[in-house]
Design a protein around this motif. Structure first.
Motif, PDB file in Angstrom:
ATOM      1  N   VAL A 145       0.818  -1.216   0.000  1.00 35.63           N
ATOM      2  CA  VAL A 145       0.000   0.000   0.000  1.00 35.63           C
ATOM      3  C   VAL A 145       0.851   1.266   0.000  1.00 35.63           C
ATOM      4  CG1 VAL A 145      -1.883  -1.173   1.192  1.00 35.63           C
ATOM      5  CG2 VAL A 145      -0.181   0.080   2.528  1.00 35.63           C
ATOM      6  N   PHE A 146       2.157   1.124   0.203  1.00 38.86           N
ATOM      7  CA  PHE A 146       3.038   2.285   0.222  1.00 38.86           C
ATOM      8  C   PHE A 146       3.660   2.505  -1.157  1.00 38.86           C
ATOM      9  CE2 PHE A 146       3.504   0.791   4.733  1.00 38.86           C
ATOM     10  CZ  PHE A 146       2.747   1.812   5.285  1.00 38.86           C
ATOM     11  N   ASP A 147       3.724   3.769  -1.548  1.00 34.42           N
ATOM     12  CA  ASP A 147       4.355   4.137  -2.814  1.00 34.42           C
ATOM     13  C   ASP A 147       5.786   4.589  -2.511  1.00 34.42           C
ATOM     14  OD1 ASP A 147       4.847   4.757  -5.424  1.00 34.42           O
ATOM     15  OD2 ASP A 147       3.752   6.665  -5.402  1.00 34.42           O
ATOM     16  N   TRP A 148       6.672   3.617  -2.353  1.00 34.64           N
ATOM     17  CA  TRP A 148       8.045   3.910  -1.965  1.00 34.64           C
ATOM     18  C   TRP A 148       8.803   4.567  -3.114  1.00 34.64           C
ATOM     19  CZ3 TRP A 148       9.323   3.009   3.027  1.00 34.64           C
ATOM     20  CH2 TRP A 148       8.598   2.047   3.742  1.00 34.64           C
ATOM     21  N   GLU A 149       9.483   5.668  -2.836  1.00 35.42           N
ATOM     22  CA  GLU A 149      10.403   6.232  -3.825  1.00 35.42           C
ATOM     23  C   GLU A 149      11.660   5.377  -3.903  1.00 35.42           C
ATOM     24  OE1 GLU A 149      11.244  10.286  -3.061  1.00 35.42           O
ATOM     25  OE2 GLU A 149       9.154  10.954  -3.265  1.00 35.42           O
ATOM     26  N   ALA A 150      12.150   4.973  -2.746  1.00 37.72           N
ATOM     27  CA  ALA A 150      13.313   4.085  -2.665  1.00 37.72           C
ATOM     28  C   ALA A 150      13.047   3.112  -1.527  1.00 37.72           C
ATOM     29  CB  ALA A 150      14.587   4.879  -2.415  1.00 37.72           C
ATOM     30  N   PRO A 151      12.618   1.892  -1.829  1.00 40.05           N
ATOM     31  CA  PRO A 151      12.308   0.922  -0.771  1.00 40.05           C
ATOM     32  C   PRO A 151      13.491   0.731   0.168  1.00 40.05           C
ATOM     33  CG  PRO A 151      11.590   0.110  -2.904  1.00 40.05           C
ATOM     34  CD  PRO A 151      12.402   1.340  -3.165  1.00 40.05           C
ATOM     35  N   PRO A 152      13.246   0.734   1.469  1.00 38.70           N
ATOM     36  CA  PRO A 152      14.344   0.585   2.431  1.00 38.70           C
ATOM     37  C   PRO A 152      14.820  -0.860   2.510  1.00 38.70           C
ATOM     38  CG  PRO A 152      12.250   0.648   3.573  1.00 38.70           C
ATOM     39  CD  PRO A 152      11.941   0.887   2.123  1.00 38.70           C
ATOM     40  N   GLY A 153      15.966  -1.050   3.151  1.00 42.21           N
ATOM     41  CA  GLY A 153      16.472  -2.388   3.402  1.00 42.21           C
ATOM     42  C   GLY A 153      17.056  -3.068   2.175  1.00 42.21           C
ATOM     43  N   GLU A 154      17.461  -4.301   2.377  1.00 41.80           N
ATOM     44  CA  GLU A 154      17.984  -5.122   1.290  1.00 41.80           C
ATOM     45  C   GLU A 154      16.821  -5.802   0.567  1.00 41.80           C
ATOM     46  OE1 GLU A 154      21.094  -5.341   0.330  1.00 41.80           O
ATOM     47  OE2 GLU A 154      21.839  -4.006   1.916  1.00 41.80           O
ATOM     48  N   PRO A 155      16.835  -5.819  -0.768  1.00 45.21           N
ATOM     49  CA  PRO A 155      15.720  -6.444  -1.486  1.00 45.21           C
ATOM     50  C   PRO A 155      15.739  -7.961  -1.359  1.00 45.21           C
ATOM     51  CG  PRO A 155      17.427  -5.766  -3.023  1.00 45.21           C
ATOM     52  CD  PRO A 155      17.844  -5.246  -1.676  1.00 45.21           C
ATOM     53  N   ALA A 156      14.556  -8.552  -1.341  1.00 42.74           N
ATOM     54  CA  ALA A 156      14.448 -10.013  -1.335  1.00 42.74           C
ATOM     55  C   ALA A 156      14.701 -10.544  -2.742  1.00 42.74           C
ATOM     56  CB  ALA A 156      13.066 -10.424  -0.848  1.00 42.74           C
ATOM     57  N   PHE A 157      14.865 -11.858  -2.857  1.00 46.53           N
ATOM     58  CA  PHE A 157      15.142 -12.473  -4.154  1.00 46.53           C
ATOM     59  C   PHE A 157      14.002 -12.208  -5.132  1.00 46.53           C
ATOM     60  CE2 PHE A 157      14.911 -16.187  -7.021  1.00 46.53           C
ATOM     61  CZ  PHE A 157      16.135 -16.034  -7.665  1.00 46.53           C
ATOM     62  N   GLU A 158      12.766 -12.234  -4.640  1.00 49.37           N
ATOM     63  CA  GLU A 158      11.612 -11.903  -5.462  1.00 49.37           C
ATOM     64  C   GLU A 158      10.525 -11.293  -4.588  1.00 49.37           C
ATOM     65  OE1 GLU A 158      10.047 -15.350  -7.330  1.00 49.37           O
ATOM     66  OE2 GLU A 158       9.685 -16.429  -5.460  1.00 49.37           O
ATOM     67  N   ARG A 159       9.593 -10.594  -5.218  1.00 49.58           N
ATOM     68  CA  ARG A 159       8.528  -9.934  -4.476  1.00 49.58           C
ATOM     69  C   ARG A 159       7.358 -10.899  -4.265  1.00 49.58           C
ATOM     70  NH1 ARG A 159       7.039  -4.114  -6.771  1.00 49.58           N
ATOM     71  NH2 ARG A 159       5.918  -4.138  -4.774  1.00 49.58           N
ATOM     72  N   PRO A 160       6.872 -11.021  -3.037  1.00 53.46           N
ATOM     73  CA  PRO A 160       5.685 -11.853  -2.798  1.00 53.46           C
ATOM     74  C   PRO A 160       4.477 -11.267  -3.532  1.00 53.46           C
ATOM     75  CG  PRO A 160       6.780 -11.253  -0.740  1.00 53.46           C
ATOM     76  CD  PRO A 160       7.391 -10.417  -1.803  1.00 53.46           C
ATOM     77  N   ALA A 161       3.540 -12.121  -3.893  1.00 60.72           N
ATOM     78  CA  ALA A 161       2.366 -11.659  -4.628  1.00 60.72           C
ATOM     79  C   ALA A 161       1.439 -10.834  -3.751  1.00 60.72           C
ATOM     80  CB  ALA A 161       1.616 -12.851  -5.216  1.00 60.72           C
ATOM     81  N   THR A 162       1.286 -11.226  -2.493  1.00 60.60           N
ATOM     82  CA  THR A 162       0.327 -10.560  -1.609  1.00 60.60           C
ATOM     83  C   THR A 162       0.939 -10.336  -0.234  1.00 60.60           C
ATOM     84  OG1 THR A 162      -0.624 -12.615  -0.750  1.00 60.60           O
ATOM     85  CG2 THR A 162      -1.579 -11.729  -2.791  1.00 60.60           C
ATOM     86  N   THR A 163       0.281  -9.494   0.549  1.00 59.57           N
ATOM     87  CA  THR A 163       0.720  -9.262   1.923  1.00 59.57           C
ATOM     88  C   THR A 163       0.644 -10.531   2.768  1.00 59.57           C
ATOM     89  OG1 THR A 163       0.134  -6.913   1.825  1.00 59.57           O
ATOM     90  CG2 THR A 163       0.273  -7.914   4.012  1.00 59.57           C
ATOM     91  N   PRO A 164      -0.425 -11.344   2.673  1.00 57.86           N
ATOM     92  CA  PRO A 164      -0.425 -12.608   3.426  1.00 57.86           C
ATOM     93  C   PRO A 164       0.747 -13.513   3.062  1.00 57.86           C
ATOM     94  CG  PRO A 164      -2.643 -12.089   2.697  1.00 57.86           C
ATOM     95  CD  PRO A 164      -1.739 -11.094   2.045  1.00 57.86           C
ATOM     96  N   ASP A 165       1.134 -13.532   1.781  1.00 59.00           N
ATOM     97  CA  ASP A 165       2.303 -14.321   1.381  1.00 59.00           C
ATOM     98  C   ASP A 165       3.566 -13.786   2.055  1.00 59.00           C
ATOM     99  OD1 ASP A 165       0.741 -15.899  -0.270  1.00 59.00           O
ATOM    100  OD2 ASP A 165       1.149 -14.701  -2.064  1.00 59.00           O
ATOM    101  N   ALA A 166       3.677 -12.466   2.132  1.00 59.86           N
ATOM    102  CA  ALA A 166       4.847 -11.860   2.767  1.00 59.86           C
ATOM    103  C   ALA A 166       4.890 -12.189   4.256  1.00 59.86           C
ATOM    104  CB  ALA A 166       4.828 -10.346   2.554  1.00 59.86           C
ATOM    105  N   ILE A 167       3.724 -12.210   4.904  1.00 57.20           N
ATOM    106  CA  ILE A 167       3.666 -12.573   6.320  1.00 57.20           C
ATOM    107  C   ILE A 167       4.214 -13.984   6.532  1.00 57.20           C
ATOM    108  CG2 ILE A 167       2.087 -13.123   8.215  1.00 57.20           C
ATOM    109  CD1 ILE A 167       2.399 -10.170   7.964  1.00 57.20           C
ATOM    110  N   GLU A 168       3.861 -14.896   5.640  1.00 54.04           N
ATOM    111  CA  GLU A 168       4.363 -16.270   5.742  1.00 54.04           C
ATOM    112  C   GLU A 168       5.885 -16.303   5.610  1.00 54.04           C
ATOM    113  OE1 GLU A 168       2.657 -18.987   6.470  1.00 54.04           O
ATOM    114  OE2 GLU A 168       0.805 -17.818   6.656  1.00 54.04           O
ATOM    115  N   LEU A 169       6.426 -15.458   4.750  1.00 52.74           N
ATOM    116  CA  LEU A 169       7.883 -15.416   4.575  1.00 52.74           C
ATOM    117  C   LEU A 169       8.573 -14.815   5.794  1.00 52.74           C
ATOM    118  CD1 LEU A 169       8.111 -14.330   0.819  1.00 52.74           C
ATOM    119  CD2 LEU A 169       8.438 -16.622   1.794  1.00 52.74           C
ATOM    120  N   VAL A 170       7.921 -13.858   6.444  1.00 52.10           N
ATOM    121  CA  VAL A 170       8.482 -13.318   7.691  1.00 52.10           C
ATOM    122  C   VAL A 170       8.546 -14.429   8.738  1.00 52.10           C
ATOM    123  CG1 VAL A 170       8.156 -11.673   9.578  1.00 52.10           C
ATOM    124  CG2 VAL A 170       7.666 -10.974   7.227  1.00 52.10           C
ATOM    125  N   ALA A 171       7.491 -15.218   8.826  1.00 48.29           N
ATOM    126  CA  ALA A 171       7.461 -16.324   9.789  1.00 48.29           C
ATOM    127  C   ALA A 171       8.539 -17.360   9.485  1.00 48.29           C
ATOM    128  CB  ALA A 171       6.087 -16.979   9.786  1.00 48.29           C
TER     129      ALA A 171
END
Length: 249
Positions: free
Chosen positions: A95-121
Motif C-alpha cells: 500500500v506504500f508508494d516507496w520512492e526508494a524501498p528501504p532495506g535489502e531487497p528479497a530475491f523476489e517480491r511476494p504476490a500478496t501481503t499474506p504471502d509476505a507474512i508467511e515469509l516473515v514467519a
C-alpha cells in the motif's frame, strides 16, 4: 470507534435495514464501489475525487513485522535506518508508494501481503505495513514495532458521489459521531402511530481498505431530522394570525 461499533449503532438506529460487511483487497476497493457491489467503503487515500466523495478519518501507524525472537523486538520503536541491513519484503499489493524501498531487497517480491507474512514467519525477511494489516494477519510467532519515519497510510470513508442515498447519509452521520437527533443527519422512524412506509434503499461501508459493506431493505417512518438530500415529512406550521392595529385617540 471501529467499524464493528458503527455497525452496532446502525443496527440500533435502523434495525429493519441490514448492514453487511464485505472484505475485499485494498487495491480492489474502488472497483467494488464503482460496480455498485458496495455502497460506501473505508478505503486508503488517495482516491479519484472526480468520481468519489471522501471523508478523511485517520492516519495509521506504520510498523515492521518481525519474528518474536528478532533483535528489533528489544526496541519500542525503530527507524528506517535501523532496517537498512535487513531483508525487507515488498509484496505486489504493497500500500506504500516507496520512492526508494528501504532495506535489502528479497530475491523476489511476494504476490500478496499474506504471502509476505508467511515469509516473515519463515525468517526470509521483514515486512513494513500499516498497523491494521499487521493486526489482520497476526500470528503467534510474529510481532511488530512502530517505524517512526516511514510513510503512512490514511483511511477515508468514500462512496460514489452520484450515489449519495439517504441511507449512505445515515451511515456518514454515524461515522462522524452525530447523535440520533442531529439536525445534520437523518434519524430513525418516529413512533408507530405516526409512521409511514418509506422507500427501499441501500447503504454500506468498507473497512480499512480491506473490507466493504452493503445494506439493503426497507425503512419505515419519516425522518425527524434534515440533511442535504434528506426528505422530511409533515407540513410546516401555519403562521399565527395578526389582529388589526388599533387607532390611537
Amino acid at each position: 470507534m471501529t467499524p464493528a461499533k458503527w455497525v452496532r449503532i446502525w443496527n440500533e438506529r435502523l434495525p429493519g435495514v441490514p448492514l453487511t460487511l464485505v472484505q475485499v483487497p485494498a487495491a480492489e476497493a474502488p472497483g467494488v464501489l464503482r460496480a455498485g457491489e458496495a455502497d460506501a467503503g473505508f478505503v486508503r487515500l488517495p482516491v479519484d475525487r472526480t468520481y468519489f466523495s471522501a471523508i478523511p478519518l485517520y492516519t495509521e501507524t506504520t510498523v515492521v513485522v518481525v519474528p518474536k525472537d528478532h533483535l528489533i523486538t528489544a526496541a519500542e520503536e525503530v527507524t528506517l535506518a535501523d532496517l537498512a541491513d535487513e531483508v525487507l519484503l515488498h509484496p505486489l499489493d504493497d500500500v506504500f508508494d516507496w520512492e526508494a524501498p528501504p532495506g535489502e531487497p528479497a530475491f523476489e517480491r511476494p504476490a500478496t501481503t499474506p504471502d509476505a507474512i508467511e515469509l516473515v514467519a519463515a525468517n526470509i525477511g521483514l515486512l513494513v505495513v500499516p498497523q491494521s494489516l499487521a493486526r489482520l494477519y497476526h500470528r503467534r510467532d510474529l510481532t511488530y514495532r512502530p517505524v517512526v519515519d516511514a510513510p503512512q497510510s490514511s483511511i477515508a470513508l468514500s462512496w460514489p458521489e452520484e450515489a449519495t442515498t439517504d441511507l449512505v447519509e445515515d451511515f456518514i452521520g454515524i461515522v462522524r459521531g452525530r447523535t440520533v437527533n442531529s439536525t445534520r443527519g437523518r434519524t430513525t422512524a418516529r413512533p408507530a402511530a405516526d409512521a409511514r412506509p418509506g422507500r427501499s434503499d441501500r447503504s454500506g461501508t468498507q473497512q480499512n481498505g480491506k473490507s466493504a459493506a452493503k445494506s439493503s431493505g426497507k425503512s419505515s417512518g419519516k425522518p425527524a431530522g434534515r440533511t442535504s438530500g434528506a426528505r422530511t415529512g409533515g407540513r410546516p406550521a401555519k403562521p399565527a394570525k395578526r389582529g388589526k392595529p388599533r387607532r390611537r385617540s
